[in-house]
Design a protein around this motif. Sequence first.
Motif, mmCIF file in Angstrom:
data_model
loop_
_atom_site.group_PDB
_atom_site.id
_atom_site.type_symbol
_atom_site.label_atom_id
_atom_site.label_comp_id
_atom_site.label_asym_id
_atom_site.label_seq_id
_atom_site.Cartn_x
_atom_site.Cartn_y
_atom_site.Cartn_z
ATOM 1 N N THR A 133 0.821 -1.195 0.000
ATOM 2 C CA THR A 133 0.000 0.000 0.000
ATOM 3 C C THR A 133 0.864 1.258 0.000
ATOM 4 O O THR A 133 0.592 2.222 -0.725
ATOM 5 N N ALA A 134 1.922 1.260 0.807
ATOM 6 C CA ALA A 134 2.821 2.412 0.854
ATOM 7 C C ALA A 134 3.512 2.626 -0.490
ATOM 8 O O ALA A 134 3.648 3.769 -0.959
ATOM 9 N N ILE A 135 3.930 1.544 -1.133
ATOM 10 C CA ILE A 135 4.569 1.667 -2.444
ATOM 11 C C ILE A 135 3.572 2.198 -3.470
ATOM 12 O O ILE A 135 3.904 3.037 -4.297
ATOM 13 N N PHE A 136 2.351 1.714 -3.401
ATOM 14 C CA PHE A 136 1.321 2.167 -4.341
ATOM 15 C C PHE A 136 1.007 3.649 -4.152
ATOM 16 O O PHE A 136 0.840 4.393 -5.114
ATOM 17 N N ILE A 137 0.938 4.090 -2.910
ATOM 18 C CA ILE A 137 0.575 5.483 -2.635
ATOM 19 C C ILE A 137 1.733 6.437 -2.920
ATOM 20 O O ILE A 137 1.561 7.477 -3.547
ATOM 21 N N PHE A 138 2.931 6.096 -2.450
ATOM 22 C CA PHE A 138 4.054 7.026 -2.528
ATOM 23 C C PHE A 138 4.983 6.781 -3.717
ATOM 24 O O PHE A 138 5.887 7.565 -3.950
ATOM 25 N N GLY A 139 4.788 5.713 -4.452
ATOM 26 C CA GLY A 139 5.643 5.413 -5.598
ATOM 27 C C GLY A 139 5.345 6.317 -6.774
ATOM 28 O O GLY A 139 4.305 6.974 -6.832
ATOM 29 N N PRO A 140 6.263 6.358 -7.735
ATOM 30 C CA PRO A 140 6.032 7.200 -8.908
ATOM 31 C C PRO A 140 4.868 6.651 -9.739
ATOM 32 O O PRO A 140 4.679 5.447 -9.853
ATOM 33 N N LYS A 141 4.094 7.550 -10.301
ATOM 34 C CA LYS A 141 2.922 7.145 -11.075
ATOM 35 C C LYS A 141 3.305 6.674 -12.471
ATOM 36 O O LYS A 141 2.696 5.784 -13.023
ATOM 37 N N GLN A 142 4.333 7.279 -13.044
ATOM 38 C CA GLN A 142 4.779 6.883 -14.374
ATOM 39 C C GLN A 142 6.289 6.750 -14.360
ATOM 40 O O GLN A 142 6.990 7.498 -13.688
ATOM 41 N N VAL A 143 6.765 5.793 -15.110
ATOM 42 C CA VAL A 143 8.203 5.582 -15.241
ATOM 43 C C VAL A 143 8.547 5.760 -16.707
ATOM 44 O O VAL A 143 7.946 5.133 -17.578
#
Length: 104
Positions: A12-22
């Motif tokens: 959940t933390a990765i999904f929320i705080f991770g970059p939206k596009q690479v």
Amino acid sequence: MTWFIAAFTIATAIFIFGPKQVSEQQTHKNSELPKQWSLLVLPIVVLGWFAVTQLNSQTSMFDIVALGFVLSACSIALPVLRRFILPCAGLTSVALIIAIIGNL
């Protein structure tokens, strides 16, 4: 159960705080082979530790569930092994169902 809660929290933390596009440039830059193989070190260490402890004791279905979790981590770590994610998850889920039914 705590493994599942921890994995869900981390995902959940990765999904929320991770970059939206690479960008494609970042993908090619980060796909270095030695860096990917270093991701496999921790699951292999855990798998070795797990194998040594299981040689000294009786094996139950929950041990097979733990083995499935570790094998899933190994298959997620490398893109070459990603085709084994579904069989590892299947092993884990079947062993977990059998273990729960066996303890009822």
